[in-house]
Design a protein around this motif. Structure first.
Motif, short mmCIF file in Angstrom:
data_model
loop_
_atom_site.label_atom_id
_atom_site.label_comp_id
_atom_site.label_asym_id
_atom_site.label_seq_id
_atom_site.Cartn_x
_atom_site.Cartn_y
_atom_site.Cartn_z
N THR A 1 8.69 21.61 -8.86
CA THR A 1 7.39 21.65 -8.65
C THR A 1 6.96 19.81 -7.99
OG1 THR A 1 6.75 22.01 -10.75
CG2 THR A 1 6.38 23.53 -8.73
N GLU A 2 7.11 19.10 -9.13
CA GLU A 2 7.18 18.53 -8.39
C GLU A 2 8.04 17.33 -7.62
OE1 GLU A 2 8.48 16.88 -12.51
OE2 GLU A 2 7.30 17.44 -13.51
N LYS A 3 9.43 17.84 -7.06
CA LYS A 3 9.76 17.49 -5.55
C LYS A 3 9.03 18.41 -4.72
CE LYS A 3 13.75 16.83 -8.63
NZ LYS A 3 14.53 18.51 -10.15
N GLY A 4 8.96 18.93 -4.76
CA GLY A 4 8.34 20.33 -3.78
C GLY A 4 6.39 19.35 -3.46
N VAL A 5 5.77 18.81 -4.42
CA VAL A 5 4.99 18.18 -3.65
C VAL A 5 5.13 17.24 -2.72
CG1 VAL A 5 3.46 16.61 -5.14
CG2 VAL A 5 3.42 18.56 -5.91
N ILE A 6 5.94 16.28 -2.97
CA ILE A 6 6.80 15.77 -2.12
C ILE A 6 7.71 16.46 -1.01
CG2 ILE A 6 7.68 13.68 -1.62
CD1 ILE A 6 7.34 12.82 -4.78
N ALA A 7 8.00 17.42 -0.83
CA ALA A 7 8.84 17.69 -0.08
C ALA A 7 7.69 18.26 1.24
CB ALA A 7 9.52 19.01 0.06
N VAL A 8 6.92 18.64 0.80
CA VAL A 8 6.32 19.11 1.34
C VAL A 8 5.30 18.39 3.10
CG1 VAL A 8 4.46 21.58 0.22
CG2 VAL A 8 3.70 19.55 0.46
N CYS A 9 4.87 17.30 2.23
CA CYS A 9 4.78 16.04 3.31
C CYS A 9 6.00 15.73 4.00
CB CYS A 9 4.32 14.81 2.49
SG CYS A 9 3.57 13.76 3.59
N VAL B 1 10.72 7.50 -1.93
CA VAL B 1 10.48 8.46 -2.68
C VAL B 1 10.27 8.02 -3.85
CG1 VAL B 1 8.69 9.49 -0.64
CG2 VAL B 1 11.53 10.41 -1.64
N ALA B 2 11.75 8.64 -4.16
CA ALA B 2 11.64 8.43 -6.38
C ALA B 2 11.77 7.54 -6.81
CB ALA B 2 12.82 9.45 -6.44
N SER B 3 12.19 6.03 -5.59
CA SER B 3 11.57 4.86 -6.45
C SER B 3 9.93 4.34 -6.39
CB SER B 3 12.69 4.28 -5.50
OG SER B 3 13.95 3.95 -5.64
N ASN B 4 9.41 5.13 -5.70
CA ASN B 4 8.32 4.67 -4.95
C ASN B 4 7.01 5.46 -7.11
OD1 ASN B 4 5.18 4.44 -4.53
ND2 ASN B 4 5.82 5.66 -2.41
N MET B 5 7.39 6.70 -7.17
CA MET B 5 7.05 7.58 -8.13
C MET B 5 7.49 6.81 -9.32
SD MET B 5 9.11 11.50 -7.91
CE MET B 5 8.33 11.93 -9.58
N ALA B 6 8.52 5.85 -9.78
CA ALA B 6 9.15 5.01 -11.20
C ALA B 6 7.80 4.11 -10.77
CB ALA B 6 11.05 4.76 -10.70
N MET B 7 7.38 3.64 -9.46
CA MET B 7 6.80 2.06 -9.87
C MET B 7 5.56 3.03 -10.19
SD MET B 7 6.92 -0.57 -6.50
CE MET B 7 5.54 1.15 -5.58
N PRO C 1 11.78 3.42 -16.52
CA PRO C 1 12.28 2.99 -15.20
C PRO C 1 12.73 3.68 -14.54
CG PRO C 1 12.47 1.25 -16.92
CD PRO C 1 12.31 2.51 -17.55
N ASN C 2 14.06 4.37 -15.30
CA ASN C 2 14.86 5.24 -14.11
C ASN C 2 14.21 6.60 -14.15
OD1 ASN C 2 15.22 6.17 -17.28
ND2 ASN C 2 17.33 6.05 -17.24
N ILE C 3 12.90 7.05 -14.21
CA ILE C 3 12.55 8.68 -14.12
C ILE C 3 12.73 8.49 -12.65
CG2 ILE C 3 10.95 8.69 -15.91
CD1 ILE C 3 9.13 8.42 -13.51
N ALA C 4 12.76 10.56 -12.63
CA ALA C 4 13.06 10.68 -11.01
C ALA C 4 14.19 10.70 -10.21
CB ALA C 4 11.91 10.48 -9.99
#
Lengths: 503, 336, 319
Positions: free
Chosen positions: C44-52, C66-72, C235-238
């Motif tokens: 679902t976390e990925k899905g939240v971004i996938a819709v956009c 996007v994933a880097s943005n999540m980490a930031m 820092p290495n999440i997502a």
């Protein structure tokens, strides 16, 4: 002399929505210059590209020295001894002149297959000198101006020592002196036995240079004659197909108040000192050679590119137009020259294309299928678009019907001023006539219309007033009853003595 | 357009590539000076020896990346492909097979060639945008490393000393790594400047349609470019394992960004068509200097990633702006 | 039947049923509603971004950052929380940082006129780098108990995870916007022919900036959800999330060239990936295998329409 080197028999080529060539015949003898003429969209360039393997034919056959051949790619044709100069620039801007000339067939030395740069520079220098061009072969192409690039293209074709040389509008960006030099080279090649196809829209050049002339019209073969046995008038009649009055019925529409006035418009490197007015019900034609700055000017008025200076006044009020959106809000619509890339979303259907510019007029910005269908069907009927229905994809329509859909899109915005850029380019004669009638009707409804066209008979036939542009400036203005093809052409090519009458 | 104005344009444009390399050199010297003032031990022979060694592998892999970018593509699988080739060779040693180090190098190159060819086929025949295709293979190759190694390392004691010597030894006093990098530099200098195929790489990147019209087999060129990149990162993988005497599943993660940074620093246009091996070499050197400087000045080493991002962003933006200016110049000339 | 098969969504549905049948035969724990619902948190976390992301790819663009943005965003949230401003203000800050990251993408794409792929490739590295610079090697933990409800809690009175509810709500809203509004229509049109849209007076640049900004905002939201679920920030999440998100969108039938796709397809593709991943974890297949599978899925999802086209083209000729 009479040996047929190249024969094209029954050539047909279709592109999505357009029949580019329909059963075309052509032949070429060694040691002759054969001119290929026709209006824009007549299929000249397509025929050339089929001969060089850039496009593949759908029907018909090509004979080379009597043998049937198939060219699957440009390399095949090149190997068979066919060289070509294309209308579009086919250069590598970051590479040197030598390398451009020898791309695909470089000179190599020794067993290592090392490129022989020295030899290539020398040979290039020699080729350039033959054309009387004084350029360093090591210069990169992006340093050259258009005329110089054109000459390099010619050197490139010459470097192949081909038996057959095809030239598509080789003089379009050359000065008269440069063109004369080119003609001398072409004549010399002919005398050496090279067969040359020469495509040009300048009929005087065609008559000066060619031995035979073949005319195409709307993708169809019209005829071939020895140059000595045909007159300019006859060639024009073959090209146009019928007399002017039949083609361009002109309605008399009362001309009303001033809608648009532009003052001293300029954009660096494109156009300058552009001032004119358009009134209600008036059709203002804009003539000029390709590259004279007409499209650039229209794009700037419509807000696609910014103006460097100048003022735009609409209904007596000064207006700033910074984007096509602004232009639309002020009732200006622009039908672009390239309908497939700029006019339509080909993968969408007619109704989606028709409503694309009025999307923000939908209630709550929600799509409303019924409303869309209603609007679309109205225009399908009004413009008599031949289609299976409003959900037919724009891609699957013929050229003329595609153009009508672009018109429908703009009419749906209910504009006051309509700028049409080459509105009948590449569409068949019937569709042309329909578009002309429509333009007349729109003028009758009080719209101000600006029509940019490279077809002189069209501009003369349809306009109330004609501006001629040359090198970014308005070179002359003609009233309807003063306009002649010769006068406009003189002004368009910048000959002094053109009647630059103020009206 | 007046003659003088044209000559002026000519002057600035012909010097563009030369200027890029000179300014890169000046910038590099400025960095060296700045860091040395801060911590003098930076400017020691020993330290520069290690900088040169660090840059050698980046430089070799970047030559491949440069060719790919020159044709208008990109290869994001460089890091994973490098690690996979290195790991597979490492696993051979782990299995106790005493492979000749040079054969190991060759084998790594061949594995890389295979991986690169897959990219080439996906991009050319599958018509997948390069960035997506190699993003896919990036994770496939990385996943395969884990599967092949079961997540384990191959460490120094599992490799014969002759193999470790491959990257650490010297020939005539020159470290092997530098020797190999120099060799590749010469080979690719010759290839790109003096061979028909090499020049066709420039043509494909400069104007794809024109290249087709000139009779160049553009598909073949594109496939070659990805395959050769694979070959190079395969070789790099073996050298990497030899140099660090270990093969790990997460070896060279993010390495593809180092190569992209090296080439944009080296003046390769992301729009394709331009690039010189010399520039790329300098770019690779600069990256190693910055990385080393971060260590020496005891700055947070994690700045590296952010700096790479900024460098890429600034370089491609400048590139785009310069190109658009040149574009308008051309239009101007066409009109006047 | 043949007509149905032409619809990608229908094929996805069949594949999904197939995975369900296969997995429930292989593992007795698979076909358990509670387990299945719990397993949704992995996508679902990925899905939240996938819709956009679907909007972005349909418009012919791409967002690799996007994933880097999540980490930031998560790193900023962690630091803000550690500095004592409270968890909810920190979470709000996380959303704002994500949004700013997206806005920055949108601005360099429209103002500097860089291709979206190149621009977001650079910020991919930049944002991840910022996360590392902010956090170094450390992890931030010790989030308050109430924060966990977001990522680990259930919708009151049900067994449905909160995350899943958020995802479905977003999918419905974004699906509505995509398919029923003029904005959605504009996005399709831009993906098909951006030039024609400019000539038609659509605010192309504004739409792009909106898309990237919203994508960033959702990356921020995904970062909040992820942090709340795993309860720590590193820092290495997502890592590699962008790959999986893009894969889901493309697998969902969105054309990588832009202009085509549907929200239902994207949602089905997310379910498909989620179910496969869940099933494989039940079978003790290592996570790295999943990386390989997702990479393969991405490539096959792009190749398949081409192959089908070529196949149907041949059939058309023989018929």
């Amino acid at each position: 002399m009479s040996r047929k080197l190249l024969e094209l028999r029954g050539i047909s080529k279709r592109f999505p929505g357009v029949v580019a060539l329909d059963n075309v015949e052509f032949d070429l003898k060694a040691g002759e210059i054969h001119a290929l003429v026709g209006e824009n969209g007549a299929g000249k360039s397509t025929l050339l590209k089929i001969t060089t393997g850039v496009h593949q034919l759908d029907e018909g056959s090509i004979f080379l020295g009597g043998e049937p051949v198939t060219f699957n790619n440009p390399l095949d044709a090149k190997k068979a001894g066919i060289a070509a100069i294309y209308q579009e620039h086919t250069c590598f801007p970051q590479l040197s002149i030598s390398e451009n000339v020898f791309m695909g067939h470089p000179l190599v030395s020794n067993r290592l297959q090392r490129i022989d740069w020295k030899g290539m520079h020398q040979r290039t220098k020699q080729l350039l000198q033959e054309l009387e061009i004084n350029l360093d072969p090591k210069t990169t192409m992006n340093m050259l101006n258009v005329a110089e690039r054109q000459l390099v293209e010619i050197a490139k074709a010459l470097s192949l020592d081909s038996k057959i040389l095809l030239m598509d509008e080789p003089t379009s960006s050359l000065t008269i002196q440069e063109a004369e030099r080119l003609f001398a080279v072409i004549r010399r090649l002919r005398d050496d036995g090279v067969a040359i196809v020469f495509i040009s829209h300048r009929l005087d050049e065609v008559f000066e240079l060619s031995d035979r002339i073949t005319v195409l019209r709307d993708g169809k073969y019209i005829g071939t004659k020895d140059t000595k046995e045909i007159t300019t008038q006859e060639v024009i009649r073959w090209m146009v197909g019928r007399s002017m009055d039949e083609l361009y019925p002109k309605k008399d529409v009362p001309i009303g108040g001033e809608l648009l006035e532009v003052k001293n418009l300029a954009r660096h490197g494109e156009f300058r000192e552009i001032s004119f007015t358009v009134r209600e019900g008036e059709i203002l034609g804009i003539a000029g050679l390709v590259g004279a700055g007409r499209t650039e000017m229209a794009r700037a008025i419509f807000g696609i590119t910014p103006l460097d200076q100048g003022e735009i006044w609409l209904n007596g009020e000064r207006t700033k137009i910074k984007s096509p959106r602004d232009a639309l809000r002020h009732g200006i619509a622009y039908l672009p020259e390239d309908r497939q890339d700029h006019g339509l979303v080909l993968a969408m259907d007619i109704s989606q294309n028709t409503t694309i510019s009025i999307l923000d007029r939908f209630k709550y910005r929600l799509l409303n299928k019924d409303q869309e269908t209603e609007i679309t069907e109205k225009y399908i009927e009004l413009l008599s678009i031949r289609t299976s229905g409003c959900t037919q994809l724009a891609r699957n329509l013929s050229g003329g019907n595609q153009q009508k859909v672009v018109l429908a899109k703009w009419m749906a915005t209910e504009p006051r001023i309509l700028i049409l850029d080459e509105p009948t380019k590449g569409i068949d004669v019937q569709a042309k006539a329909a578009v002309h009638t429509l333009i007349g009707e729109l003028a009758e409804q009080g719209l101000g219309i600006i029509i940019i066209s490279s077809e002189l008979p069209e501009v003369i036939g349809i306009s109330d007033r004609i501006l001629v542009m040359h090198e970014g400036r308005i070179a002359a203005e003609f009233k309807r009853d003063q306009a002649t093809q010769e006068g406009i052409l003189q002004a368009a090519i910048g000959r002094s003595g053109a009647e630059a009458d103020a009206v | 357009m007046s003659r003088t104005a044209r000559d002026k344009t000519k002057f600035t444009l012909t010097n563009l590539s030369v200027r890029r390399e000179t300014s890169l050199l000046l910038f590099t010297l400025a960095v060296i000076l700045g860091v040395t003032l801060h911590s003098p031990r930076f400017l020691s022979w020993g330290n520069f020896h290690s900088i040169f060694l660090d840059s050698a592998i980046v430089a070799i892999a970047s030559i491949g990346q440069m060719m790919v970018v020159m044709t208008g593509g990109i290869d994001l699988s460089v890091g994973s492909g490098l690690a996979l080739s290195g790991m597979l060779v490492g696993l051979i040693y782990k299995a106790g097979i005493a492979l000749n180090p040079y054969l190991a190098l060759l084998l790594g190159g061949l594995i890389g060639l295979g991986l690169g060819s897959i990219n080439g086929v996906l991009v050319v025949n599958g018509k997948i945008p390069p960035i997506i295709a190699t993003l896919g293979t990036m994770s496939i190759y990385r996943g395969l490393i884990f599967l092949a190694s079961d997540g384990q390392w191959v460490s120094a004691h599992e490799m014969p000393s002759s193999f470790i010597h491959l990257a650490r030894g010297t020939i005539l006093g020159i470290p092997n790594l530098l020797f190999i990098a120099g060799l590749f530099y010469l080979i690719f200098y010759f290839f790109l400047s003096h061979s028909k195929t090499g020049r066709e790489v420039y043509a494909v990147g400069g104007n794809l349609e024109a290249a087709k019209v000139a009779g160049i087999n553009t598909d073949k060129i594109n496939r070659i470019v990805y395959s050769v990149t694979g070959l190079l990162y395969g070789l790099c993988g073996v050298l990497w394992v030899s140099r660090f005497a270990s093969a790990q599943p997460d070896t060279a993660t993010g390495f593809e960004f180092s190569t992209v940074t090296a080439i944009v620093l080296g003046g390769v246009s992301v729009a394709g068509g331009t690039g010189q091996v010399t520039g790329v070499l300098l770019g690779a050197l600069l990256i190693s200097i910055i990385e080393n400087a971060l260590n020496v000045t005891q700055t947070n080493p994690f700045w590296k990633l952010a700096i790479q991002g900024i460098v890429i962003l600034v370089a491609v933006s400048m590139d785009g702006i310069v190109r658009r200016r040149q574009g308008t110049k051309v239009v101007r000339e066409e009109q006047l | 039947m043949r007509k149905l098969l032409r619809h990608w969504e229908f094929i996805l549905l069949i594949l999904l049923v197939g995975v369900f049948i296969l997995m429930s035969n292989l593992s007795p724990y698979f076909l358990n509603l509670r387990n299945l619902l719990d397993s949704t948190v992995h996508f679902t976390e990925k899905g939240v971004i996938a819709v956009c992301m679907a909007f972005i790819i349909i418009s012919g663009n791409m967002d690799l950052s996007v994933a880097s943005n999540m980490a930031m965003s998560a790193a900023v949230m962690g630091i803000a929380f550690r500095s004592g401003i409270g968890i909810w203000p920190s979470a709000l800050l996380c959303l704002l940082v994500g949004m700013a990251g997206g806005l920055f993408n949108g601005l360099i794409i429209t103002r500097v006129k860089l291709p979206a792929m190149v621009a977001t490739l650079a910020t991919f590295s930049l944002y991840r780098g910022i996360a590392y610079v902010l956090l170094g090697n450390q992890a931030i933990t010790g989030y308050p108990y109430e924060f966990a409800t977001l990522g680990q809690g259930y919708f009151p009175g049900t067994n449905i995870p909160n995350q899943f509810v958020i995802f479905i709500a977003l999918a419905v809203i974004f699906g509505f916007i995509l398919h029923k509004t003029t904005f959605g229509r504009s996005v399709y049109a831009i993906g098909n022919n951006e030039d024609a849209c400019r000539y038609s007076g659509l605010p192309v640049d504004r739409i792009k900036v909106i898309l990237f900004t919203v994508n960033g905002l959702l990356a921020g939201l995904a970062a909040v959800l992820l942090t709340s679920r795993i309860y720590s920030t590193r820092p290495n999440i997502a890592l590699n999330y962008e790959l999986e998100i893009i894969t889901a969108v493309v697998l969902g039938g969105v054309s990588i060239k832009g202009g085509r796709g549907s929200m239902i397809g994207v949602v089905l593709a997310l379910f498909l990936i989620g179910a496969s991943r869940f099933g494989m974890s039940l079978l003790n297949i290592p996570g790295q295998m999943m990386t390989v599978v997702i990479g393969l899925m991405l490539i096959i999802a792009i190749l398949l329409p081409q192959l089908l086209d070529r196949l149907s083209g041949k059939q058309g000729k023989t018929a």
